[in-house]
Design an enzyme around this catalytic site. Structure first.
Site, mmCIF file in Angstrom:
data_model
loop_
_atom_site.group_PDB
_atom_site.id
_atom_site.type_symbol
_atom_site.label_atom_id
_atom_site.label_comp_id
_atom_site.label_asym_id
_atom_site.label_seq_id
_atom_site.Cartn_x
_atom_site.Cartn_y
_atom_site.Cartn_z
ATOM 1 N N GLU A 77 41.154 101.630 -4.728
ATOM 2 C CA GLU A 77 40.043 101.942 -5.638
ATOM 3 C C GLU A 77 38.697 101.728 -4.971
ATOM 4 O O GLU A 77 37.760 102.509 -5.182
ATOM 5 C CB GLU A 77 40.136 101.073 -6.901
ATOM 6 N N ASP A 108 43.170 96.293 -4.448
ATOM 7 C CA ASP A 108 42.304 96.024 -3.308
ATOM 8 C C ASP A 108 40.983 95.385 -3.701
ATOM 9 O O ASP A 108 40.599 95.365 -4.879
ATOM 10 C CB ASP A 108 42.043 97.311 -2.526
#
Length: 449
Positions: A176, A109
């Site tokens: 994350e 991400d």
């Protein structure tokens, strides 16, 4: 949690879908003689994995398509929460599976973008022909290392002399950027992770504006603190003791003095920003709203303020808690507080969450020698000012270093116009070839620190 049978079934479905996968369409003009690794990197950057709606599925399909071209590289897709949050695990088996393995981690991400503030489409992976800059969200944080791992292994496997002693794993995890709680946090608690027998981990670092690479042996841990002050409401003309706003102002004054004392150490060169406790105000809520703004002749009965606190692993959390309860939000001043701890400061044995960068950690010298073999130099090891997934591995006692091979590069993670030069990216592949070869060939003792 899905059963193993369910995971295998979903993996089969993923492989079927892969056969019909086509890379995202190019939104940038083709560049003559563009190296294939650059083309693959740009295609990965074009997949929008920014929050709040990251397209993890397409990203995993793309990475799996590349991984499937590398001989003997095993592919596994794990679903720890939902089908929308796959975790990709790649494995290159070593000749001695009894030895602890090495894990190279990156996250899928990236943070949101304000497209109007960018020179180029943040998901177009524009390659500037004048200077080789590739503009895209995630170019530095951290799609670069995820692809560099693959490219390095691809080139190493092209050399028939490469036969790793230790098993090498590569993981691509979700979420994350929003704490990792549905990603690496769940992964390290899973049976799949325990079966990997990990002895050492490489995770993300940051760019270096100098000609030396940066390396990080610890992260700071974030605490989110909200303080509330209460008091009797009153007319705006009255002056009396311990009203809500006065109590909050006293607390903010005390917190500001502490912040200044920490910041003075940084400004005097006695500590790095990442080595002190930072306390930054992020919001203040008070007042009685009116159609034109706020009621000016009425003192509020409640005031609320939020603070972002970052603690280095050397900080004493108990001491900070006493400071909060006795000075920052004392109950005798009609104050309450709430702290959301986004991580811990100690591992399972009560040790600070840091990885030694000396002879006590045999992995450190192997890594350091690999950088030297690649023709690079390292700056003094640092504590990362922010927070990464590395903390979850360190919490389990696994030595972990943060490293992203980007030298002579401005630090642009989470910034507008994030970019990485093509030459820096290609050089990073060479660096990782040395790192992967050295770490996977290490035959010494590798106990956790």
């Amino acid at each position: 949690m899905f059963t193993r049978h369910r995971q295998l079934l979903l993996f089969s479905v993923a492989i079927f879908l892969l056969s019909e996968y086509t890379p995202p369409p190019s939104s940038a003009a083709a560049h003559p003689r563009e190296p294939a690794p650059i083309t693959r990197f740009r295609s990965y950057l074009k997949i929008n994995t920014a929050h709040p709606n990251p397209d993890y599925t397409t990203a995993v399909k793309y990475l799996t398509a590349i991984a499937s071209t590398i001989p003997t590289l095993r592919i596994k897709i794990i679903y720890l929460t939902t089908l929308e949050k796959p975790l990709l695990l790649l494995t290159l088996a070593g000749s001695d599976p009894s030895l602890p393995a090495v894990l190279f981690n990156s996250h899928l991400d990236s943070v949101p973008v304000e497209s109007s503030k960018w020179l180029h489409d943040p998901f177009g992976a524009h390659l500037s022909p004048e200077d080789g800059k590739i503009y895209a969200r995630g170019a530095q944080d951290d799609k670069c290392i995820g692809m560099q791992y693959l490219e390095a292994i691809k080139e190493l496997k092209g050399n028939l002399d490469f036969s790793p002693l230790r098993t090498v794993h590569v993981s691509y995890v979700p979420d994350e950027e929003i704490g990792g709680f549905d990603g690496m946090a769940k992964f390290v608690e899973s049976e799949e992770f325990k079966e990997l027998n990990i002895g050492f981990v490489m995770d993300e670092g940051q760019a270096s504006p100098s000609d030396e690479f940066r390396v990080f042996y610890a992260d700071r841990t974030p605490w989110h603190m909200v303080i509330k002050a209460n008091g009797l409401p009153g007319h705006g003309s009255r002056m009396y003791e311990n009203c809500a706003m006065e109590n909050m102002m006293k607390s903010i004054e005390v917190i500001t003095k502490f912040r200044d004392s920490q910041f003075d150490l940084v400004k005097a060169g006695l500590a790095a920003n990442s080595e002190v406790i930072s306390v930054n105000p992020v919001f203040l809520k008070a007042g009685t709203p009116s159609p034109t703004g706020f009621v000016m002749n009425m003192q509020p009965s409640e005031v609320e303020a939020g603070f972002d606190i970052r603690l280095p692993p050397t900080a004493d959390p108990d001491l900070l808690m006493r400071r909060i309860t006795e000075e920052w939000a004392p109950a005798w001043r009609n104050m309450t507080y709430e702290i959301t701890k986004k991580g811990v400061l100690r591992d399972y044995l009560g040790r600070p969450l840091l990885t030694p960068t000396n002879d006590s950690n045999p992995w450190w010298s192997v890594f350091e020698q690999a950088i030297a073999k690649a023709g690079g130099k390292l700056t003094k090891p640092e504590i990362l000012a922010s927070t990464t997934d590395a903390r979850f591995m360190r919490q389990r006692g696994i030595p972990t270093l943060g490293f992203s091979p980007m030298k002579n590069t401005p630090i642009l993670l989470h910034d507008h116009n994030e970019f990485l030069k093509d030459s820096v990216y290609l050089d990073g592949i060479k660096v990782y070839k040395h790192i992967i070869k050295s770490l996977s060939s290490f035959n010494g003792t590798s106990s956790s620190y």
